[in-house]
Design a protein around this motif. Structure first.
Motif, PDB file in Angstrom:
ATOM      1  N   LYS A  93       7.535 -15.700  31.245  1.00  0.00           N
ATOM      2  CA  LYS A  93       7.237 -15.207  29.900  1.00  0.00           C
ATOM      3  C   LYS A  93       5.733 -15.272  29.671  1.00  0.00           C
ATOM      4  CE  LYS A  93       8.266 -15.979  25.013  1.00  0.00           C
ATOM      5  NZ  LYS A  93       9.067 -16.759  24.027  1.00  0.00           N
TER       6      LYS A  93
ATOM      7  N   THR B  60       2.155 -15.906  28.074  1.00  0.00           N
ATOM      8  CA  THR B  60       1.680 -16.951  27.158  1.00  0.00           C
ATOM      9  C   THR B  60       0.395 -16.547  26.442  1.00  0.00           C
ATOM     10  OG1 THR B  60       0.503 -18.017  28.996  1.00  0.00           O
ATOM     11  CG2 THR B  60       2.734 -18.801  28.506  1.00  0.00           C
TER      12      THR B  60
ATOM     13  N   ASP C 256       3.377  -7.883  32.174  1.00  0.00           N
ATOM     14  CA  ASP C 256       3.842  -8.646  31.017  1.00  0.00           C
ATOM     15  C   ASP C 256       4.532  -7.725  30.013  1.00  0.00           C
ATOM     16  OD1 ASP C 256       2.748 -11.014  32.006  1.00  0.00           O
ATOM     17  OD2 ASP C 256       0.859 -10.762  30.909  1.00  0.00           O
TER      18      ASP C 256
END
Length: 545
Positions: free
Chosen positions: A428, A430, A440
Motif C-alpha cells: 500500500k 505511504t 501505486d
C-alpha cells in the motif's frame, strides 16, 4: 475622547463579531449534503473560478477550499471515483475497479458486469439490468450512520444511476436517478413522491420543447474557429424536440437533479429529526458535455456558468430550510480536452488509439507465436485498462500473459503494463498521492477477483478511442493528474474562508464528514484520514473535542 472611543468600538463591532463567528466551531450538522459534479477537474475549476458569481463563488470564497485534491487511483472513471467519496475506501478495497469489468465466473451468459447492477440478476436485451449497490463492498457514510441510528435517513439523487447508487450505498431511503427519459428508482414500482412527479413533468416539457440555446459573450473565445466535430451537439444549437441525448448534455439536467434533491429534502424534513441525515447529489451534465464536445469547448464554458447558478439556487434553499448542515462538493474524476482541440493548441502528445484494434492485433500476435489456428481468442477487455486472459484458452496462461505484455509494451502509446502478480504483491502506498508512482496508482484501482490479468496504462494525453463519435469525442480514465486532480470544498453557513495547504484525497472526505457529525469509525474502516478544516488547530479531527 470617551465618545470618540465609543464610536470607534461601535464602528468596529460588526467586523469583530464577524471575525469571532467565523472562527467559532459550527453546530454539529443535522444534515450532510454531498454534491459530486461528474468530470469537474481541478483544472476546470481553477480555469473558471474567477468567473463564478453565484453558488460556486460562495463555496470558493466563503468555504474551505482544497483546489487540488486527488482521486488517487489510476482508473479515473465515474464508478471508481464515486465509490471512494462516501466510503473512504480506494477501489482496491471497495471493489469498484471500473465502470464495468469482465467476470468469467458470472452465473449468466453475459459476463460483463456493470458497477451499479445486481450481478446475479439475468441481463435482458440491450444490456437491461437491475440497478443495485451489491457490487459495492464497503459501507458508505449513510450506511454507517443508519447502523448506529436507524432513524438516520439517506437520500441519493443523481443524473446517473451509478452516481446515486455508489453515493447512497446499501441502505438508501430514497434513490432516484435519470434513466434517459425520466427520473426513476431501482424498483420503479408504485407512485413516485410528488417531488419526482413534478421533476418528470418538467423534464418531459423541456424535452418536447427545448429552450433556445445561445453562447454568451463571455464564452465566445471558446468557440472553435472551424468545427472540429460537426456531429457533436453545440451550445449554439437548440436540441430537436424529443432529443433526450441533447437534453442530458445540457444544464437543464443538473437543474432538475438539484431541484428534485432539495424538494425531497424539504418533503421528508431532512435534518429536522434527532438523527443525522444524508443528502447525496450527483450532477452529471458536465460529464455528458465534456464527452460530447470536450473540456475546452464553448459548451463547457456555458455549463460552468449554469453549474454555478444551480449550486447557488441549491445553497439558498438549504439555508432557508433552517437546519444546521454541512455541504461538501467534489468530483469523481477530471478529464482532458478532446485530442483534436489539444493538438490545435500545440499539445502534440494528444492522440488516439483504438482498443478493439489493439486487442485484435495482440490476439493475432499470440496466435502466431503459439502456432494456433486463426480465430482463437486469448485476451479481451471491457475497458481501456484491464486485459483479461481467456479462461478457455488451452495455452499456458503465463506464456500468453508474457506475449501479451511484450506486445503491449511495444506500442508507442503505452507507458506501462502491470501483471496481476505484480499488483497483488505491491505494498500500500505511504506517500502523499501527488508523489505516487504509476504502479501505486494502479494498485489503488486493483481488486484481484475483478481486475484484469494485465493492467495497461497509456502515456499522457493518449485517448483510447479510435475516432470521435457523435456524443463522444473526449475520454478520461488515465492515471495522469489531469484525470486525478479534483476540487474538494466544504461549506456551511458562517464557515471561515480557508485554502489549506494540506494535501487531501477523495478517501479523506468520509472520515472528515464522520468527525463533523460525531460518528466514530472503527480502526481501519477507511483508507483516508480526517482532514482539519479550521485555519488553525485540528477541528473537526480532535477526538477530545
Amino acid at each position: 475622547m470617551k465618545g470618540v472611543w465609543k464610536a470607534a468600538v461601535l464602528f468596529a463591532l460588526p467586523t469583530l463579531m464577524a471575525a469571532s463567528s467565523a472562527w467559532a466551531q459550527p453546530p454539529r450538522p443535522r444534515l450532510v449534503v454531498a454534491i459530486v459534479v461528474d468530470q469537474l477537474s481541478a483544472d476546470l475549476f481553477e480555469q473558471y473560478r474567477d468567473s463564478f458569481s453565484a453558488g460556486l463563488k460562495r463555496l470558493s470564497s466563503q468555504g474551505v477550499v482544497f483546489a487540488s485534491g486527488y482521486q488517487a487511483h489510476a482508473a479515473t472513471e465515474t464508478c471508481p471515483g464515486a465509490s471512494t467519496i462516501l466510503t473512504g475506501m480506494h477501489p482496491a478495497h471497495n471493489g469498484i475497479i471500473a465502470n464495468s469489468w469482465i467476470d468469467d465466473h458470472a452465473r449468466r451468459a453475459d459476463k460483463m458486469v456493470y458497477c451499479a447492477e445486481d450481478p446475479d440478476a439475468p441481463v435482458a436485451g440491450d444490456r437491461g439490468y437491475r440497478v443495485s449497490a451489491r457490487n459495492l463492498l464497503a459501507k458508505t457514510l449513510g450506511d454507517r450512520l443508519k447502523a448506529v441510528d436507524p432513524a438516520s435517513r439517506v437520500v441519493a439523487v443523481a443524473g446517473k444511476d451509478r452516481l446515486a447508487v455508489l453515493l447512497g450505498g446499501q441502505a438508501t431511503d430514497q434513490l432516484w436517478f435519470w434513466s434517459g427519459t425520466r427520473f426513476r428508482t431501482a424498483a420503479d414500482d408504485g407512485d413516485p413522491p410528488s417531488a419526482v412527479a413534478r421533476a418528470n413533468a418538467r423534464a418531459r416539457a423541456a424535452i418536447a420543447a427545448p429552450a433556445p440555446r445561445t453562447i454568451p459573450d463571455s464564452c465566445r473565445d471558446h468557440v472553435d474557429p472551424q468545427p472540429l466535430f460537426p456531429d457533436a451537439a453545440m451550445a449554439s444549437s437548440t436540441p430537436r424536440p424529443g432529443d433526450v441525448r441533447g437534453f442530458r448534455a445540457s444544464g437543464m439536467l443538473d437543474e432538475l437533479t438539484a431541484g428534485l434533491a432539495i424538494d425531497l429534502a424539504q418533503e421528508m424534513k431532512l435534518g429536522r429529526g434527532a438523527a443525522t441525515d444524508i443528502l447525496a447529489i450527483g450532477l452529471a451534465a458536465t460529464d455528458y458535455i465534456g464527452h460530447a464536445t470536450g473540456a475546452g469547448s464553448a459548451d463547457m464554458c456555458v455549463q460552468m456558468a449554469t453549474l454555478d447558478r444551480v449550486i447557488g439556487e441549491l445553497t439558498d434553499r438549504l439555508e432557508r430550510m433552517g437546519t444546521p448542515f454541512v455541504l461538501m462538493l467534489t468530483a469523481d474524476h477530471g478529464a482532458p480536452d478532446a485530442p483534436e482541440r489539444s493538438r490545435s493548441h500545440g499539445n502534440m502528445a494528444a492522440r488516439r488509439i483504438g482498443m478493439q484494434r489493439v486487442t485484435r492485433a495482440i490476439n493475432e500476435t499470440i496466435r502466431a507465436k503459439l502456432g494456433v489456428e486463426a480465430g482463437a481468442r486469448f485476451i479481451s477487455t471491457d475497458n481501456a485498462s484491464d486485459i483479461y486472459l481467456d479462461p478457455s484458452a488451452t495455452a499456458s496462461r503465463p506464456v500468453v500473459a508474457k506475449i501479451a505484455k511484450d506486445a503491449l509494451l511495444a506500442l508507442p502509446e503505452v507507458e506501462a503494463v502491470l501483471t496481476r502478480d505484480e499488483l497483488v504483491r505491491a505494498p500500500k502506498p505511504t506517500l502523499p498521492a501527488s508523489q505516487w508512482s504509476i504502479a501505486d496508482r494502479a494498485w489503488a484501482s486493483f481488486y484481484p477477483t475483478r481486475s484484469g490479468d494485465l493492467v495497461v496504462l497509456f502515456k499522457p494525453y493518449v485517448t483510447p478511442m479510435e475516432s470521435p463519435l457523435p456524443g463522444s469525442v473526449a475520454m478520461h480514465g488515465s492515471p495522469w493528474d489531469y484525470d486525478r486532480r479534483i476540487p474538494i470544498l466544504f461549506w456551511w453557513p458562517g464557515a471561515a474562508p480557508a485554502n489549506p495547504a494540506t494535501e487531501i484525497q477523495a478517501v479523506d472526505i468520509m472520515p472528515t464528514l464522520a468527525a463533523m457529525v460525531g460518528l466514530p469509525l472503527p480502526a481501519g474502516a477507511t483508507d483516508g484520514t480526517c482532514v482539519a478544516l479550521a485555519q488553525s488547530g485540528t477541528w473537526p479531527c480532535d477526538p477530545a473535542r
